[in-house]
Design an enzyme around this catalytic site. Structure first.
Site, PDB file in Angstrom:
ATOM      1  N   GLU B  41      44.552  10.374  41.509  1.00  0.00           N
ATOM      2  CA  GLU B  41      43.963  11.579  40.908  1.00  0.00           C
ATOM      3  C   GLU B  41      43.932  12.661  41.968  1.00  0.00           C
ATOM      4  OE1 GLU B  41      39.923  11.606  38.732  1.00  0.00           O
ATOM      5  OE2 GLU B  41      39.865  13.365  40.032  1.00  0.00           O
ATOM      6  N   HIS B 198      41.023  14.632  32.605  1.00  0.00           N
ATOM      7  CA  HIS B 198      40.320  15.019  33.839  1.00  0.00           C
ATOM      8  C   HIS B 198      39.206  15.997  33.492  1.00  0.00           C
ATOM      9  CE1 HIS B 198      39.698  17.170  37.665  1.00  0.00           C
ATOM     10  NE2 HIS B 198      40.147  16.068  38.248  1.00  0.00           N
ATOM     11  N   ASP B 320      40.874  11.675  45.014  1.00  0.00           N
ATOM     12  CA  ASP B 320      40.447  13.002  44.576  1.00  0.00           C
ATOM     13  C   ASP B 320      40.666  14.048  45.684  1.00  0.00           C
ATOM     14  OD1 ASP B 320      39.579  14.910  42.825  1.00  0.00           O
ATOM     15  OD2 ASP B 320      37.577  14.091  42.547  1.00  0.00           O
TER      16      ASP B 320
END
Lengths: 357, 357
Positions: B41, B198, B320
């Site tokens: 991600e 997301h 992230d």
């Protein structure tokens, strides 16, 4: 052993095995159960509130009435006497901490709510006096009149012997971090009693998105509502001003135990761009100012996580009667691989300490 | 061993210990690390999107621009070349799955969004071609034009080699269970690629209540937004119509693993009063149609719960980047008491399978 005695014993063991109920000082495993089972989020209503609900008509949110498919709930909720005690005996619950069911008095106009709060507290305290080993209760309030709510809480605690306050989340779309509610925090701090922050239908802005049976109500929306409410309180800094106030939230802390390290991490990151500055990290307020109950979440994985994150001393057992199956909840927790000391803390000792039972 | 060789070895071990980076096929413990670390991600932007963000001015939601305190993020996000690869080498990440950062293209008018989607996908696929062992990517889309989004996804997957789609939650306040978005589900099912759902700033009704740094943004609001979105999809029955579609959600499943048994329980209770009837229980869709990543939640307690509830095969590692500290996230997971097989699944094998890397 005579045959008659053998059958009596066998029946007794079978009853215990099915219900988890304490019989003759022994529990299902034959060992002595040295703790009471106290359930800390147990709903009730009085007929005057049910009638007032019916008087509101359809206001687009769930209300308990004697009509429609939820009529059986009205009947169970309004019994704070023998019928309820029989259900507790059947299900292995020794004591219930009673609290007025959602949405409580917060849907009524100010004067109606003030009047009903007195009536609710008078009636429930009478039930507690009649069955002091079976019932304790929290005080209903009309948060839409914060000064009056604070005075009613004082009356309920000091004169009626109630053990704290219940507020069903938002009041007219406003959360308790709104400055108008400061008198309630003053009273909680002065009286040294906890506030149970219980769900109701979410604030209108959030409710509009809870559009099917997987997101609506207790499945998800309630946790969003009370989780948001609790975290707004923390972020508002109110626990810096009232550091002794204790909030109790149900449903395994409405998910907060799962999130604490991320909340701290992102709160600290946000401080690079914003001024808001609390004395403690968000998680530290949860550790200091919150207790959680297992209502509707008597499952091992979230209980284990919550014990690890918060410690067993912050966890209290609850059945969420009559909305959940009380006997199944007891059996589920009794079947968990917890030590005797953990069960004792969860079922009894923590409740006795937090609510001064 | 000569002194020079000893020092070189010592420095090498020190570097590995500090970064978790694979050097000469060995990891920090000296044992062979037989898996790549793939992070699933990882944010990026292109300069055209940053410029378009700046063109919007202040629309009341966070946007990445080259002005203000978040300018460093714009710089990190726009680097999908050597600088990013150097950070990956430093932090011990072998491969990043790139996705356009929130709120993506969903804030622009229809035609701007359609044009930018092509540009984003062309540029990111070029980066993937240049560094095929370092980068893979998901396709940006303009969900406000669902048919065009479906065609762009098809182009991105079949012609550019992208691995799925990214949508940053709501589009103009609408969730993907709105019937207008059916063409996107048709394309996902036909192409057999996953959709990464997301977070972004929540729908306006919810955003208004996220009023301080403890509830706003990634601390809490993002989980409310995507958790609600995912559960609305489940409740809408869309996975009965598109049973093969796979959704990936980050941040340890946005809390869903904590809640699954309660959601099932309350969904079943709600069926007494409502007609909505899905083919499966809510949790069964999560088990069948969802994978989750660890982005921003590389903590043992929620990872352990999620492994227990969903099984390790449904979990994928994510850093992230650049919003979280990539090196700390790697070190945290490597330090967890997981087996080699669990780490291999989490860091590499599941990502390879789910995104066909």
């Amino acid at each position: 052993m005579e045959r008659r005695q053998f059958i009596r014993n066998a029946l007794s063991v079978a009853t215990v095995a099915a219900t988890g109920k304490l019989v003759g000082g022994e529990n299902t495993t034959g060992s002595r159960r040295a703790y009471r089972r106290i359930a800390c989020e147990e709903g009730f209503l009085i007929s005057e509130v049910v009638a007032a609900n019916e008087g509101l008509g359809d206001i687009g949110i769930p209300l308990i009435t004697r009509n429609g498919p939820a009529a059986f709930l009205a009947e169970l909720l309004c019994d704070i006497g023998d019928g309820r005690i029989a259900a507790m005996e059947r299900d292995g619950i020794d004591m219930q901490l009673l609290m007025l069911s959602a949405p409580g008095l917060q849907v009524f106009d100010r004067d109606t709510a003030i009047g009903l709060a007195r009536e609710v507290n008078d009636q429930v305290s009478e039930a507690c006096r009649r069955h002091p080993n079976r019932f304790a209760a929290l005080a209903a309030m009309a948060p839409q009149a914060p000064e009056r709510a604070a005075r009613e809480l004082e009356r309920a605690v000091t004169q009626l012997g109630l053990k704290g306050a219940i507020i069903n989340s938002h009041t007219g779309g406003r959360y308790l971090d709104d400055p108008e509610f400061v008198p309630i925090f003053e009273a909680l701090q002065d009286l040294r009693v906890p506030l149970y922050l219980h769900p109701r239908d979410p604030v209108p802005g959030i409710a509009q998105y809870m559009s099917n049976a997987v997101v609506d109500g207790a499945a998800w929306a309630y946790a969003v509502e009370v989780g948001t409410h609790a975290l707004r309180l923390i972020g508002s800094g109110i626990f810096d001003r009232y550091p002794d106030v204790q909030i109790v939230i149900g449903h395994m802390g409405e998910g907060l135990p799962f999130w604490l390290p991320r909340i701290d991490n992102r709160y600290q990151a946000a401080l690079r761009f914003a001024n808001s500055k609390l004395e403690l990290l968000p998680s530290e307020y949860v550790h200091r100012n919150f207790h959680i109950t297992t209502s509707g979440m008597n499952y091992m994985a979230p209980l284990e996580l919550s014990m690890e994150v918060l410690g067993i001393d912050r966890l209290l057992y609850a059945s969420d009667y009559p909305f959940e199956k009380q006997g199944e909840a007891v059996a589920a927790v009794e079947a968990m691989p917890l030590s005797f000391e953990q069960k004792q803390a969860l079922f009894e000792a923590n409740a006795v300490r937090v609510f001064a039972l």
